[in-house]
Design a protein around this motif. Structure first.
Motif, PDB file in Angstrom:
ATOM      1  N   GLY A   1       0.778  -1.231   0.000  1.00  0.00           N
ATOM      2  CA  GLY A   1       0.000   0.000   0.000  1.00  0.00           C
ATOM      3  C   GLY A   1       0.805   1.274   0.000  1.00  0.00           C
ATOM      4  O   GLY A   1       0.237   2.364  -0.053  1.00  0.00           O
ATOM      5  N   ARG A   2       2.135   1.170   0.059  1.00  0.00           N
ATOM      6  CA  ARG A   2       2.978   2.371   0.046  1.00  0.00           C
ATOM      7  C   ARG A   2       3.685   2.498  -1.299  1.00  0.00           C
ATOM      8  O   ARG A   2       4.166   1.510  -1.845  1.00  0.00           O
ATOM      9  N   THR A   3       3.790   3.719  -1.771  1.00  0.00           N
ATOM     10  CA  THR A   3       4.483   3.958  -3.045  1.00  0.00           C
ATOM     11  C   THR A   3       5.502   5.085  -2.933  1.00  0.00           C
ATOM     12  O   THR A   3       6.054   5.513  -3.949  1.00  0.00           O
ATOM     13  N   ASP A   4       5.802   5.556  -1.704  1.00  0.00           N
ATOM     14  CA  ASP A   4       6.675   6.730  -1.567  1.00  0.00           C
ATOM     15  C   ASP A   4       8.072   6.478  -2.114  1.00  0.00           C
ATOM     16  O   ASP A   4       8.726   7.412  -2.591  1.00  0.00           O
ATOM     17  N   LEU A   5       8.542   5.231  -2.082  1.00  0.00           N
ATOM     18  CA  LEU A   5       9.867   4.917  -2.622  1.00  0.00           C
ATOM     19  C   LEU A   5       9.819   4.565  -4.105  1.00  0.00           C
ATOM     20  O   LEU A   5      10.861   4.369  -4.735  1.00  0.00           O
ATOM     21  N   LEU A   6       8.602   4.486  -4.644  1.00  0.00           N
ATOM     22  CA  LEU A   6       8.423   4.046  -6.031  1.00  0.00           C
ATOM     23  C   LEU A   6       7.982   5.176  -6.954  1.00  0.00           C
ATOM     24  O   LEU A   6       8.108   5.054  -8.173  1.00  0.00           O
ATOM     25  N   ASP A   7       7.473   6.264  -6.392  1.00  0.00           N
ATOM     26  CA  ASP A   7       6.804   7.290  -7.194  1.00  0.00           C
ATOM     27  C   ASP A   7       7.746   8.072  -8.098  1.00  0.00           C
ATOM     28  O   ASP A   7       7.354   8.514  -9.176  1.00  0.00           O
ATOM     29  N   ARG A   8       8.963   8.269  -7.654  1.00  0.00           N
ATOM     30  CA  ARG A   8       9.870   9.108  -8.442  1.00  0.00           C
ATOM     31  C   ARG A   8      11.305   8.603  -8.282  1.00  0.00           C
ATOM     32  O   ARG A   8      11.653   8.025  -7.230  1.00  0.00           O
ATOM     33  N   PRO A   9      12.136   8.808  -9.290  1.00  0.00           N
ATOM     34  CA  PRO A   9      13.541   8.397  -9.172  1.00  0.00           C
ATOM     35  C   PRO A   9      14.259   9.171  -8.067  1.00  0.00           C
ATOM     36  O   PRO A   9      13.925  10.328  -7.769  1.00  0.00           O
ATOM     37  N   ALA A  10      15.222   8.515  -7.445  1.00  0.00           N
ATOM     38  CA  ALA A  10      16.078   9.162  -6.449  1.00  0.00           C
ATOM     39  C   ALA A  10      17.371   9.574  -7.131  1.00  0.00           C
ATOM     40  O   ALA A  10      18.008   8.769  -7.818  1.00  0.00           O
ATOM     41  N   VAL A  11      17.755  10.823  -6.965  1.00  0.00           N
ATOM     42  CA  VAL A  11      18.953  11.366  -7.605  1.00  0.00           C
ATOM     43  C   VAL A  11      19.977  11.693  -6.530  1.00  0.00           C
ATOM     44  O   VAL A  11      19.633  12.285  -5.498  1.00  0.00           O
ATOM     45  N   ASP A  12      21.209  11.294  -6.756  1.00  0.00           N
ATOM     46  CA  ASP A  12      22.256  11.525  -5.766  1.00  0.00           C
ATOM     47  C   ASP A  12      23.551  11.887  -6.491  1.00  0.00           C
ATOM     48  O   ASP A  12      23.727  11.576  -7.679  1.00  0.00           O
TER      49      ASP A  12
END
Length: 263
Positions: free
Chosen positions: A148-159
């Motif tokens: 039920g969570r999508t916070d880590l999936l919604d957008r690419p992480a840039v570093d």
């Protein structure tokens, strides 16, 4: 664009990207070992660059670090001496007649067991390697977090970070593969020195707490702790009571399990 694993193919770069100056994972593992009265002989499965194995050695443990990557093992022997290092496959290993008081598996290494057969192979190998009463100590991503969570999936992480004068930039995308019950990661590395981009693919098994308990008890382990914190992603101390009030829906799962004294 080339394919590869930029960080694990270059251990010094890996340690530059994840400096871990506080050695939180090794300190957490040592805390677990002491609280549950583990003996001195420790097997660090998926030891990587050897930093955690060396820290456990410095704490007075007799440590064997195991990894599948010869590049990582060569770095560990040179830069983190003290433990014995050996090459073996997480899915099925046999280190001979050595008996260990604990198997430590940090930073989601256990989740490279993508299938039930691979997880069975890992736990059977641990059971064979451990002395009676031995511990399995592991920390990993928590499959339940993605229900039920999508916070880590919604957008690419840039570093971005700089090492030896070169800027390294990463763009990381996570996706849940529901069919294979995997969390798949695609990471693209670029640098400012005009080298071609490197695309890296990896995946972790999404294990759920009850599922993990089922596998553990099926192989004769007694789960002592299974919760989402505190652990190596948080600051010490970790001495407060772990079990009452602890949940299993955070993004990390922390495990301590014991074999019976006769097995």
């Amino acid at each position: 664009m080339t394919s590869g694993n930029l960080l694990t193919d270059h251990p010094e770069l890996y340690e530059a990207r994840f400096p871990d100056a506080e050695r939180l994972a090794a300190r957490w593992a040592e805390d677990c070992l002491r609280r549950h009265g583990a003996g001195p002989r420790v097997l660090d499965m998926g030891c990587g660059t050897g930093r955690d194995a060396a820290d456990l050695h410095a704490a007075g443990r007799t440590v064997t670090g195991v990894d599948l990557s010869e590049t990582m093992l060569a770095h560990a022997r040179t830069h983190h001496p003290g433990p014995r290092y050996a090459r073996a496959d997480l899915h099925a290993f046999d280190l001979g007649r050595d008996a260990f008081d604990a198997v430590v598996c940090l930073d989601s290494s256990l989740l490279y067991c993508h299938t039930n057969d691979q997880l069975d192979g890992f736990l059977a190998s641990c059971r064979h390697a451990l002395a009676p009463g031995g511990l399995l100590v592991a920390e990993m991503r928590n499959g339940a977090y993605f229900l039920g969570r999508t916070d880590l999936l919604d957008r690419p992480a840039v570093d971005e970070f700089t090492w030896r004068g070169t800027a390294y930039r990463s763009r990381t995308t996570l996706a849940v593969d529901r069919t294979d019950q995997l969390l798949r990661r695609t990471r693209v590395w670029t640098t400012d020195d005009e080298a071609p981009p490197v695309e890296q693919h990896s995946a972790w098994r999404l294990l759920f707490p009850h599922e993990l308990r089922h596998f553990l008890t099926g192989h004769g382990f007694e789960p002592l702790e299974l919760h989402d914190g505190p652990g190596p992603r948080t600051e010490p101390p970790w001495q407060e009571d772990r079990l009452p009030g602890r949940t299993t829906d955070g993004d990390r799962l922390h495990l301590v399990a014991r074999l019976p004294h006769t097995h």
